[in-house]
Design a protein around this motif. Structure first.
Motif, PDB file in Angstrom:
ATOM      1  N   GLN A  85       0.821  -1.213   0.000  1.00 48.84           N
ATOM      2  CA  GLN A  85       0.000   0.000   0.000  1.00 48.84           C
ATOM      3  C   GLN A  85       0.853   1.260   0.000  1.00 48.84           C
ATOM      4  N   GLN A  86       2.095   1.133   0.520  1.00 52.89           N
ATOM      5  CA  GLN A  86       2.957   2.327   0.588  1.00 52.89           C
ATOM      6  C   GLN A  86       3.574   2.665  -0.762  1.00 52.89           C
ATOM      7  N   GLN A  87       3.494   1.732  -1.709  1.00 50.43           N
ATOM      8  CA  GLN A  87       4.050   2.006  -3.046  1.00 50.43           C
ATOM      9  C   GLN A  87       3.133   2.961  -3.803  1.00 50.43           C
ATOM     10  N   PRO A  88       3.725   3.859  -4.590  1.00 45.35           N
ATOM     11  CA  PRO A  88       2.875   4.648  -5.486  1.00 45.35           C
ATOM     12  C   PRO A  88       2.402   3.771  -6.635  1.00 45.35           C
ATOM     13  N   SER A  89       1.411   4.250  -7.370  1.00 45.91           N
ATOM     14  CA  SER A  89       0.927   3.465  -8.512  1.00 45.91           C
ATOM     15  C   SER A  89       1.994   3.466  -9.607  1.00 45.91           C
ATOM     16  N   ALA A  90       1.975   2.407 -10.405  1.00 44.37           N
ATOM     17  CA  ALA A  90       2.953   2.304 -11.502  1.00 44.37           C
ATOM     18  C   ALA A  90       2.431   3.097 -12.707  1.00 44.37           C
ATOM     19  N   GLU A  91       3.345   3.567 -13.501  1.00 42.09           N
ATOM     20  CA  GLU A  91       2.944   4.262 -14.728  1.00 42.09           C
ATOM     21  C   GLU A  91       2.325   3.244 -15.682  1.00 42.09           C
ATOM     22  N   PRO A  92       1.178   3.549 -16.291  1.00 47.01           N
ATOM     23  CA  PRO A  92       0.547   2.563 -17.171  1.00 47.01           C
ATOM     24  C   PRO A  92       1.417   2.250 -18.383  1.00 47.01           C
ATOM     25  N   ALA A  93       1.505   0.964 -18.716  1.00 50.69           N
ATOM     26  CA  ALA A  93       2.401   0.531 -19.791  1.00 50.69           C
ATOM     27  C   ALA A  93       1.729   0.648 -21.165  1.00 50.69           C
ATOM     28  N   ASP A  94       0.439   0.276 -21.259  1.00 51.92           N
ATOM     29  CA  ASP A  94      -0.145   0.291 -22.612  1.00 51.92           C
ATOM     30  C   ASP A  94      -0.884   1.593 -22.890  1.00 51.92           C
ATOM     31  N   SER A  95      -1.172   1.851 -24.158  1.00 48.30           N
ATOM     32  CA  SER A  95      -1.653   3.176 -24.557  1.00 48.30           C
ATOM     33  C   SER A  95      -3.098   3.418 -24.108  1.00 48.30           C
ATOM     34  N   LEU A  96      -3.915   2.363 -24.067  1.00 48.79           N
ATOM     35  CA  LEU A  96      -5.302   2.534 -23.624  1.00 48.79           C
ATOM     36  C   LEU A  96      -5.334   2.997 -22.158  1.00 48.79           C
ATOM     37  N   ALA A  97      -4.529   2.310 -21.320  1.00 50.56           N
ATOM     38  CA  ALA A  97      -4.472   2.670 -19.907  1.00 50.56           C
ATOM     39  C   ALA A  97      -3.872   4.062 -19.729  1.00 50.56           C
ATOM     40  N   ALA A  98      -2.881   4.404 -20.546  1.00 48.76           N
ATOM     41  CA  ALA A  98      -2.255   5.729 -20.457  1.00 48.76           C
ATOM     42  C   ALA A  98      -3.283   6.813 -20.787  1.00 48.76           C
ATOM     43  N   GLU A  99      -4.126   6.531 -21.783  1.00 52.88           N
ATOM     44  CA  GLU A  99      -5.206   7.453 -22.124  1.00 52.88           C
ATOM     45  C   GLU A  99      -6.173   7.586 -20.933  1.00 52.88           C
ATOM     46  N   GLY A 100      -6.445   6.440 -20.266  1.00 51.57           N
ATOM     47  CA  GLY A 100      -7.311   6.457 -19.083  1.00 51.57           C
ATOM     48  C   GLY A 100      -6.747   7.353 -17.991  1.00 51.57           C
TER      49      GLY A 100
END
Ligand code: CUA
Length: 350
Positions: free
Chosen positions: A238-253
């Motif tokens: 829980q202490q970790q920040p979220s990871a940067e989205p790898a695919d383009s659909l998620a990045a758009e999200g």
């Protein structure tokens, strides 16, 4: 008996059978919310007090009913019999006042003792501090010493007293996990507290116990008790920040989450980030709705109402107030494409 009365009799019997069945279902012994099956020290103390007072109440009931039945039968009306006529009986009146007073005094001693006992904050090392906030219609949990914020599913280590500080935000709620502790009111402008403790790992269901609006019944919670090592693993995650989205659909999200379809807005309302925080996503620091940094680590969302899966998330984003009456999350007019992108992003929030 004619046909109609026998039908009515049967309908009554069925209604009674259903009512008794529902009543007994509440007593099912492995029910996750059974108040009669305490699973921790605080709940056991309240249960012990209940067992004692209930036994005394049953004893009083039996004695009174026996005396009543005896009098009704022994002194029943008979031809030529007249009741003895008199006015007042000081001796009897004193006895009938003193006996209940003594019983109440005897019950008051353990009751007051248990109330003060349960009101005492656990101290010493190893006490876990959790701040709970009840909101329409979900629960926020903050672990101030661990720098963790989550929602609806409260994780605790077994065998550790958890000092829970409870604050209100909008209207009155009540925080209740029947197998772990008594209920505690959630009142805006007031800080209440209780101690939670679980003996065994497991999932314990809880429920808002104070009518708080349209989705009061949809304001459930779960307490998940872990062995200490597993709890530490959960905290580290829980202490970790979220990871940067790898695919383009998620990045758009992720982009939509912060910016909306433009200038922080969707067609009918603000972007997600104006209410929700996600650690590691720039511009997502809202504090009105649940923190979503590790949404996927929660089995359910919207206070236990839906499973955290693609289908439920899509249905939810499409029109929250119609899925959960009174939801503070508005229908912001997302297009199907926007929902696909947003859910693809939400699925990366492990
Ligand atoms: Cu919150 Cu009822």
């Amino acid at each position: 008996m004619n046909l109609q009365t026998s039908r009515r009799g049967r309908a009554r019997f069925v209604a009674l059978a259903v009512a008794v069945g529902l009543f007994l279902a509440g007593c099912e012994s492995d029910a996750p919310q059974n108040v009669l099956e305490p699973a921790g020290e605080a709940a056991r103390k309240a249960d012990g007090l209940w067992n004692l007072t209930f036994s005394i109440a049953v004893a009083v009931f039996v004695v009174v009913q026996i005396a009543l039945l005896y009098s009704v039968i022994r002194y029943r009306a008979k031809p030529g019999r007249e009741a003895r006529q008199f006015e007042g009986n000081p001796r009897l009146e004193v006895i009938l006042t003193v006996i209940p007073a003594l019983i109440l005094a005897a019950i008051a001693v353990p009751t007051v003792g248990t109330i003060f006992d349960l009101a005492t904050e656990p101290d010493g090392k190893g006490v876990l501090q959790v701040n709970v906030e009840g909101r329409q219609y979900w629960w926020m949990y903050e672990y101030p010493d661990l720098d963790v914020v989550t929602a609806n599913e409260l994780h605790i280590p077994v065998g550790t007293p958890v000092n829970v500080t409870i604050e209100g935000y909008d209207v009155n709620h009540s925080f209740w996990v029947p197998r772990l502790a008594g209920a505690q009111d959630v009142v805006p402008g007031r800080v209440n507290r209780l101690t939670l403790e679980a003996d065994e790992p497991g999932t314990y269901r809880g429920q808002c116990k104070e009518f708080c609006g349209l989705s009061h019944a949809n304001m459930a919670l779960r307490v998940i008790a872990h062995e200490p090592a597993a709890f530490d693993d959960w905290v580290a995650e829980q202490q970790q920040p979220s990871a940067e989205p790898a695919d383009s659909l998620a990045a758009e999200g992720a982009r939509l989450f912060v910016n909306g379809s433009g200038d922080g807005q969707f067609a009918d309302g603000p972007a997600c980030a104006s209410c929700h925080a996600i650690e590691g996503l720039d511009g997502a620091a809202g504090v009105i709705g649940p923190n979503l940094t590790h949404l996927q680590s929660r089995k359910t969302f919207a206070a236990g109402l839906f499973k955290t899966n693609e289908a439920d998330l899509k249905a939810w984003l499409d029109d929250p107030p119609s899925r959960k009456p009174g939801s503070q999350m508005p229908d912001v007019g997302l297009t199907e494409g926007e929902i696909d992108s947003l859910v693809a992003y939400l699925e990366t929030l492990k």
